[in-house]
Design a protein around this motif. Structure first.
Motif, PDB file in Angstrom:
ATOM      1  N   CYS A  28     -15.242   1.933 -16.077  1.00  0.00           N
ATOM      2  CA  CYS A  28     -15.313   1.357 -14.741  1.00  0.00           C
ATOM      3  C   CYS A  28     -14.821   2.391 -13.748  1.00  0.00           C
ATOM      4  O   CYS A  28     -14.101   3.326 -14.097  1.00  0.00           O
ATOM      5  N   CYS A 124     -10.285  -1.675 -10.891  1.00  0.00           N
ATOM      6  CA  CYS A 124     -11.532  -2.188 -11.463  1.00  0.00           C
ATOM      7  C   CYS A 124     -11.280  -2.588 -12.913  1.00  0.00           C
ATOM      8  O   CYS A 124     -10.316  -2.162 -13.526  1.00  0.00           O
ATOM      9  N   SER A 126     -13.441  -2.945 -16.646  1.00  0.00           N
ATOM     10  CA  SER A 126     -14.679  -2.730 -17.392  1.00  0.00           C
ATOM     11  C   SER A 126     -15.171  -4.088 -17.888  1.00  0.00           C
ATOM     12  O   SER A 126     -14.505  -5.103 -17.705  1.00  0.00           O
TER      13      SER A 126
END
Length: 134
Positions: A28, A124, A126
């Motif tokens: 990510c 972020c 994944s």
């Protein structure tokens, strides 16, 4: 003929029993940081080997970090410790490790963050990778 059939049956059973660990990877990216994980499931309770990677992509004086996040068999979430990269822009750091949890690991993902000290500036996740052993 019975011996031949037994040999064929044995040949078919061995691959089913001796399956290799399932490999997985994901990544990510968020503003200023990108991270990756690569790993193999080693049963219901362990990820081994586990490789975590993170790169600082913005020369802004902040550092980046990556951590593993797993779901347990009872539905709770385990946030593992952060691995920090203070090396600066365009430098990737890699950690080769493993994860083991007696409560089981049903899914795994990473979080990647740009940080100021211990404060998360942006983050972020994944995708969650399901453990095929469950």
């Amino acid at each position: 003929m019975t011996v031949a059939l037994a040999a064929v049956a044995a040949a078919l059973l061995v691959p089913a029993i001796a399956t290799p660990a399932a490999a997985a990877e994901d990544s990510c990216a968020t503003t200023g940081a990108e991270g990756w994980l690569k790993f193999s499931w080693s049963g219901k309770y362990r990820i081994d080997p586990l490789k975590l990677m993170v790169e600082d992509q913005l020369g802004d004086g902040h550092h980046v970090a990556v951590r593993l996040v797993t779901n347990r068999a009872d539905g709770t979430i385990h946030h593992w410790g952060w691995h920090h990269n203070y090396e600066g822009v365009d430098i990737m750091q890699v950690w080769n490790t493993y994860a083991s949890d007696s409560a089981g690991i049903t899914k795994a993902e990473i979080q990647v963050a740009r940080m100021e000290g211990s404060t998360i500036m942006n983050l972020c996740n994944s995708g969650k990778i399901a453990n095929p052993n469950w």
